[in-house]
Design a protein around this motif. Structure first.
Motif, PDB file in Angstrom:
ATOM      1  N   GLU A 160      59.173  77.966   3.448  1.00 37.46           N
ATOM      2  CA  GLU A 160      58.683  79.276   3.018  1.00 37.46           C
ATOM      3  C   GLU A 160      59.182  80.378   3.957  1.00 37.46           C
ATOM      4  N   SER A 161      59.191  80.054   5.274  1.00 37.88           N
ATOM      5  CA  SER A 161      59.661  81.036   6.247  1.00 37.88           C
ATOM      6  C   SER A 161      61.147  81.335   6.050  1.00 37.88           C
ATOM      7  N   LYS A 178      57.010  72.484   4.719  1.00 43.77           N
ATOM      8  CA  LYS A 178      56.708  73.468   3.692  1.00 43.77           C
ATOM      9  C   LYS A 178      56.665  74.882   4.287  1.00 43.77           C
ATOM     10  N   ASP A 179      55.983  75.002   5.454  1.00 47.31           N
ATOM     11  CA  ASP A 179      55.903  76.305   6.115  1.00 47.31           C
ATOM     12  C   ASP A 179      57.292  76.795   6.527  1.00 47.31           C
ATOM     13  N   HIS A 180      58.108  75.856   7.044  1.00 48.34           N
ATOM     14  CA  HIS A 180      59.456  76.222   7.463  1.00 48.34           C
ATOM     15  C   HIS A 180      60.295  76.666   6.267  1.00 48.34           C
ATOM     16  N   GLN A 228      53.520  69.583   5.779  1.00 48.59           N
ATOM     17  CA  GLN A 228      53.036  70.953   5.842  1.00 48.59           C
ATOM     18  C   GLN A 228      53.963  71.825   6.688  1.00 48.59           C
TER      19      GLN A 228
END
Length: 213
Positions: A52-53, A48-50, A45
């Motif tokens: 997307e960022s 994934k967040d990184h 997760q």
């Protein structure tokens, strides 16, 4: 007190013990596996967040790059560098003044000899005042003054600029600041502004033309 166990009883106890150890190990392994799974899910997760960022930041960077390219394309159409404005404005005004000076010189030639060097010095002083007026309220370095004069006198030199600046400074028309790197920075004094704006009379030594109507 003696406790006697039959062989089959001993085997049964050993089997029970190993079964207990196996069950305990299975429980511990299950907990370890569950925790590792949770950590792995958390890492996925976070990754994934990184991602997307980073994708969002890259998109913003690309948008900013496009905006900068558009601005770079628009700048020559809508904006003029201060140095270019000062130079062009002064050259235009100087050429207009030069027409009047040429007419005066033609008129003077019939009566006496015209000193070309004197005309050049006095004209340069006036053009320097014009340059500094157009550079108000900041002032200008000698390089800008020189390139402006070279638009009128192509053979103008830095030495000439400094000589005439020093003359204007001695007449309290110009303030001069000598920078640590050796360059001169000049700015109109109050009296210099009045001379350029035709508020006061101009004494001999500066080829100020008659005021344009």
């Amino acid at each position: 007190m003696m406790v006697q166990l039959e062989f089959w009883q001993l085997i049964t106890l050993l089997l029970a013990f190993f079964a207990f150890v196996g069950a305990g190990g299975k429980v511990l392994f299950g907990q370890f596996e569950r925790r590792m799974s949770e950590r792995f899910s958390a890492m996925q997760q976070a990754l994934k967040d990184h991602t997307e960022s980073e994708a969002k930041a890259l998109s913003q960077l690309q948008s900013l790059e496009r905006d900068l390219l558009n601005l770079k394309a628009d700048i020559p159409l809508h904006y003029v560098r201060r140095e270019d404005y000062v130079r062009n404005q002064t050259v235009i005004e100087a050429k207009i003044d030069a027409v009047g000076l040429k007419i005066e010189n033609w008129q003077l030639r019939g009566s006496h000899h015209v000193d070309a060097a004197k005309i050049r010095r006095e004209s340069m002083r006036w053009y320097i005042l014009l340059t500094l007026q157009n550079a108000q309220p900041i002032g200008a370095f000698e390089e800008l003054i020189l390139t402006t004069l070279q638009g009128i006198y192509t053979d103008a030199t830095q030495h000439e600029v400094r000589v005439q600046l020093d003359y204007l400074h001695s007449r309290d028309l110009v303030d001069i600041e000598r920078k640590p790197d050796g360059r001169w920075f000049a700015k109109l004094d109050r009296y210099g502004v009045d001379v350029v704006e035709y508020t006061v009379d101009c004494e001999p030594g500066i080829a100020r033309p008659p005021k344009h109507c």
